[in-house]
Scaffold this motif. Sequence first.
Motif, PDB file in Angstrom:
ATOM      1  N   TRP A   1      36.441  14.034  72.184  1.00  0.00           N
ATOM      2  CA  TRP A   1      37.312  15.187  71.979  1.00  0.00           C
ATOM      3  C   TRP A   1      37.098  16.275  73.034  1.00  0.00           C
ATOM      4  O   TRP A   1      37.836  17.255  73.065  1.00  0.00           O
TER       5      TRP A   1
ATOM      6  N   ARG B   1      43.312  20.798  75.538  1.00  0.00           N
ATOM      7  CA  ARG B   1      42.947  19.522  74.920  1.00  0.00           C
ATOM      8  C   ARG B   1      43.715  18.430  75.658  1.00  0.00           C
ATOM      9  O   ARG B   1      44.634  17.827  75.130  1.00  0.00           O
TER      10      ARG B   1
ATOM     11  N   HIS C   1      45.117  16.010  70.828  1.00  0.00           N
ATOM     12  CA  HIS C   1      44.387  16.172  69.585  1.00  0.00           C
ATOM     13  C   HIS C   1      44.599  14.961  68.677  1.00  0.00           C
ATOM     14  O   HIS C   1      45.707  14.445  68.546  1.00  0.00           O
TER      15      HIS C   1
ATOM     16  N   VAL D   1      42.894  14.977  65.114  1.00  0.00           N
ATOM     17  CA  VAL D   1      41.917  15.718  64.320  1.00  0.00           C
ATOM     18  C   VAL D   1      42.402  15.886  62.886  1.00  0.00           C
ATOM     19  O   VAL D   1      43.582  15.671  62.572  1.00  0.00           O
TER      20      VAL D   1
ATOM     21  N   ASN E   1      36.576  16.744  64.250  1.00  0.00           N
ATOM     22  CA  ASN E   1      36.938  16.103  65.509  1.00  0.00           C
ATOM     23  C   ASN E   1      36.850  14.592  65.414  1.00  0.00           C
ATOM     24  O   ASN E   1      37.485  13.888  66.211  1.00  0.00           O
ATOM     25  N   ASP E   2      36.059  14.093  64.503  1.00  0.00           N
ATOM     26  CA  ASP E   2      35.963  12.660  64.252  1.00  0.00           C
ATOM     27  C   ASP E   2      36.526  12.395  62.858  1.00  0.00           C
ATOM     28  O   ASP E   2      35.948  12.796  61.851  1.00  0.00           O
TER      29      ASP E   2
END
Length: 340
Positions: free
Chosen positions: A15, A168, A172, A174, A222-223
């Motif tokens: 990320w 980013r 993204h 997320v 983020n994961d």
Amino acid sequence: MVAYQDGNGAEPPCWLATPAHDFTKLAHALLPQAERLLATQGVFAPQGAAMDLRGGIIPVTPPVTSADPAALMAQVHAALRADVRARPRRAAAVIANCTVILPGAAGPTQAAVVSCAYRDGTGAQVAYPYTLVHGRVTFGPPAWEEGGQDIFPPIRLRPHVRADGPPRPAGHAVGLFMVRGVAPDALLRHLGLTTDGAGTDTPAARLCMAALPDGWCVLWCNDMADAPGLRLKLATQGAGVEVIFITIDEHACRTRATGYHGGVEVWSVAHDGSASAHDLVTTGQPPACLPGLVADMEREEVESGYPPGAVDFYFDIPVALVHALTGFSYWQRAAFTPLA
């Protein structure tokens, strides 16, 4: 030691990917084979590779069916275009043997040129000059310049909305839990989490939290592997706790917002851009502001001047809904604290 073998430090999490890092990683994956072919044959045919969302390198090279360099280059580009349309990728590159004139050089030189493409539309040409003497290849320092790319399809997201947000470039993918009705410290105790380091204005850690106005706080994943466990724990909060969960996948043009009260799902609003640019599926009883947000997005699409479906305006309807309810959108900055 040749230039492309220099270390670049620890691998950042996916990320926090940047084009420069990923382009270098792709070049380092492509150059060894080019070096071997130069040392044994004196030439090498164009080759390609793609990078998946986790940073893995996937060779993408069609069978050699022609001796013409231009035809071979076209075949590799076509294979990469097919690959990135079939699977989520964040970067791709083609390496070719070229004669180039480097900045400040007195004349032309041979170089392995890596043409790099990123899913956000950016590109670069990275030239690795080399000398070949008695079967030994020596690479010089790489020379970078910006370049166009025709591998990834055009980005369909509304770029002006995110112009002031945190960068980013890889897109993204997320999940965000918006929570109200419980103090942040009590929420962390309930989830079995603690703060882990200094705060930043962007969610740089795997899991972060930020306190927002009007009593809301956001848990940022983020994961997405963390999301199911958090959702189960949040479902055991008291009846007075309000939770809104939104998933954003810019790679697939999918968004989904879901509202919970007392751990029970009350409504959901989802968009899947792979189904249709105007796909919108709702369940339960969505908030009363939703029809107005849909009308606003449709009006913006008409007034934008883009052909219908060229930009995925409906992607931002669940995002706009969460913003209307909580005052926060995923592309905004906030005071994020990493969690563990």
